[in-house]
Design a protein around this motif. Sequence first.
Motif, PDB file in Angstrom:
ATOM      1  N   GLY A 187      50.706  48.261  63.677  1.00  0.00           N
ATOM      2  CA  GLY A 187      50.912  46.818  63.622  1.00  0.00           C
ATOM      3  C   GLY A 187      50.990  46.169  64.990  1.00  0.00           C
ATOM      4  O   GLY A 187      50.757  44.955  65.111  1.00  0.00           O
ATOM      5  N   ASP A 230      54.928  37.731  56.788  1.00  0.00           N
ATOM      6  CA  ASP A 230      54.073  36.539  56.796  1.00  0.00           C
ATOM      7  C   ASP A 230      52.620  36.861  56.505  1.00  0.00           C
ATOM      8  O   ASP A 230      51.835  35.950  56.218  1.00  0.00           O
ATOM      9  CB  ASP A 230      54.179  35.820  58.138  1.00  0.00           C
ATOM     10  CG  ASP A 230      53.613  36.651  59.285  1.00  0.00           C
ATOM     11  OD1 ASP A 230      53.835  37.886  59.294  1.00  0.00           O
ATOM     12  OD2 ASP A 230      52.959  36.080  60.175  1.00  0.00           O
ATOM     13  N   ARG A 231      52.229  38.158  56.562  1.00  0.00           N
ATOM     14  CA  ARG A 231      50.808  38.466  56.378  1.00  0.00           C
ATOM     15  C   ARG A 231      50.533  39.779  55.647  1.00  0.00           C
ATOM     16  O   ARG A 231      49.455  39.954  55.086  1.00  0.00           O
ATOM     17  CB  ARG A 231      50.098  38.500  57.738  1.00  0.00           C
ATOM     18  CG  ARG A 231      50.371  39.755  58.585  1.00  0.00           C
ATOM     19  CD  ARG A 231      49.976  39.593  60.020  1.00  0.00           C
ATOM     20  NE  ARG A 231      51.011  38.836  60.729  1.00  0.00           N
ATOM     21  CZ  ARG A 231      51.064  38.726  62.053  1.00  0.00           C
ATOM     22  NH1 ARG A 231      50.119  39.281  62.795  1.00  0.00           N
ATOM     23  NH2 ARG A 231      52.037  38.056  62.631  1.00  0.00           N
ATOM     24  N   ASP A 232      51.462  40.731  55.664  1.00  0.00           N
ATOM     25  CA  ASP A 232      51.200  42.050  55.088  1.00  0.00           C
ATOM     26  C   ASP A 232      51.513  42.083  53.592  1.00  0.00           C
ATOM     27  O   ASP A 232      52.179  41.202  53.049  1.00  0.00           O
ATOM     28  CB  ASP A 232      52.003  43.119  55.824  1.00  0.00           C
ATOM     29  CG  ASP A 232      51.529  43.307  57.267  1.00  0.00           C
ATOM     30  OD1 ASP A 232      50.350  43.001  57.537  1.00  0.00           O
ATOM     31  OD2 ASP A 232      52.335  43.755  58.104  1.00  0.00           O
ATOM     32  N   GLY A 285      57.515  48.309  60.484  1.00  0.00           N
ATOM     33  CA  GLY A 285      56.902  47.197  61.201  1.00  0.00           C
ATOM     34  C   GLY A 285      56.095  46.264  60.330  1.00  0.00           C
ATOM     35  O   GLY A 285      55.249  45.509  60.841  1.00  0.00           O
ATOM     36  N   TRP A 308      61.733  39.111  52.180  1.00  0.00           N
ATOM     37  CA  TRP A 308      60.382  39.203  51.637  1.00  0.00           C
ATOM     38  C   TRP A 308      60.297  38.465  50.298  1.00  0.00           C
ATOM     39  O   TRP A 308      61.206  38.537  49.476  1.00  0.00           O
ATOM     40  CB  TRP A 308      59.985  40.662  51.408  1.00  0.00           C
ATOM     41  CG  TRP A 308      59.587  41.387  52.656  1.00  0.00           C
ATOM     42  CD1 TRP A 308      60.429  41.865  53.629  1.00  0.00           C
ATOM     43  CD2 TRP A 308      58.266  41.729  53.062  1.00  0.00           C
ATOM     44  NE1 TRP A 308      59.701  42.484  54.614  1.00  0.00           N
ATOM     45  CE2 TRP A 308      58.365  42.420  54.295  1.00  0.00           C
ATOM     46  CE3 TRP A 308      57.003  41.526  52.512  1.00  0.00           C
ATOM     47  CZ2 TRP A 308      57.243  42.901  54.976  1.00  0.00           C
ATOM     48  CZ3 TRP A 308      55.890  42.009  53.188  1.00  0.00           C
ATOM     49  CH2 TRP A 308      56.013  42.682  54.411  1.00  0.00           C
ATOM     50  N   ARG A 340      55.053  43.030  58.261  1.00  0.00           N
ATOM     51  CA  ARG A 340      55.257  41.625  58.614  1.00  0.00           C
ATOM     52  C   ARG A 340      55.173  40.758  57.363  1.00  0.00           C
ATOM     53  O   ARG A 340      54.121  40.645  56.742  1.00  0.00           O
ATOM     54  CB  ARG A 340      54.190  41.220  59.638  1.00  0.00           C
ATOM     55  CG  ARG A 340      54.214  42.131  60.889  1.00  0.00           C
ATOM     56  CD  ARG A 340      52.875  42.180  61.605  1.00  0.00           C
ATOM     57  NE  ARG A 340      51.803  42.694  60.757  1.00  0.00           N
ATOM     58  CZ  ARG A 340      50.562  42.966  61.197  1.00  0.00           C
ATOM     59  NH1 ARG A 340      50.277  42.818  62.480  1.00  0.00           N
ATOM     60  NH2 ARG A 340      49.650  43.401  60.361  1.00  0.00           N
TER      61      ARG A 340
END
Length: 388
Positions: A253, A284-286, A280, A313, A282
């Motif tokens: 990442g 906002d995107r994963d 790691g 999350w 994220r």
Amino acid sequence: MKIVNILESTRPIKSDIRNAYIDFSKMTLSLVAVVTDVIRDGRPVVGYGFNSNGRYGQGGLIRERFLPRLLEAEPASLLDETGDNLDPHRIWARMMINEKPGGHGERSVAVGTIDMAVWDAVAKIAGKPLYQLLAERYGNGTPDPRVFVYAAGGYYYPGKGLEGLQREMASYLERGYSVVKMKIGGATLAQDCERIESVLRILGPGQQLAVDANGRFDLATAIDYGRALSQYPLFWYEEAGDPLDYELQAKLGEVYAGPMATGENLFSMQDARNLIRHGGMRPDRDWLQFDCALSYGLVEYLRTLDMLKDHGWSPSRCIPHGGHQMSLAIAAGLGLGGNESYPDLFQPYGGFPDGVKVQSGYVTLPPLPGIGFEGKADLIAEMRALAG
């Protein structure tokens, strides 16, 4: 009311396909029926379940450990507080008697398979679609039966070249999918880039490609691929390394800025929590791909969703692996981000109820009681043959 029988049958779902790690020539799954003494429309209510592809049938564990524990239990101890329905949480606790913490391997698949059948029975007894029941019990009360789905395929297959890969992906797009997924890691990096580029060339506006390495890479290879993949507008880069190598995921990442996905081979809330703590990832995107059918079922998945909320999350970042209707129901009831789909593989266990079409990447679930297996003629025929 009570459970009167639990049946298991190990079924083949073999195929000549392979990913970067395994082939499917000897793949099996467990089909389970939980038979109750509740009568609806002149027939006993039966809940059905099965485990996702990629893990094998669990008949030994089911018959030797989990099934006897349930059938030996006092029937009233498995009911909810009303006494009018089964309690999946009490049933789950009974199955896990004398099981040590940890060891989240094959037993999580056996328990998850039975758990699916239990939830199917619970919703049928309640006379509701499972997604409605979940929204009422654990969600905001209002399900959204319209669910995003993507088409998983792009496996390595003997004699399948670039044109064959393009034809396969084009067939998914023609059927209404907006995101398609292909395998990587079973060829050289240069060959895989060529394969990726061949698919990208056929995509239109609003259509995207995801890639999946199935845990094949060590850190150096994962990073090499990450740097090469950075030039492409991918929907995600999935499971680059071993699913328990959280350090690899975290270091990847730092190099790969695009969306990543993993989690289908983590089999407990604790494993999922370690991924969130140390991998790691994220928010906002994963994307997180935990599959209830492989990880102790929906009872455990609810714990995982609670854990994710505690760590900031959203459930909308979860798109489960497996391509089965159980995860579709969870997505509709609890606001997940979508579900995997295998349009041409692992039938009759994958797919949607008959008549359900993909439109602009989404399906709309019909209001069928339970998980909805009765709406898929080829699948329910297999299930009813097991229940007798």
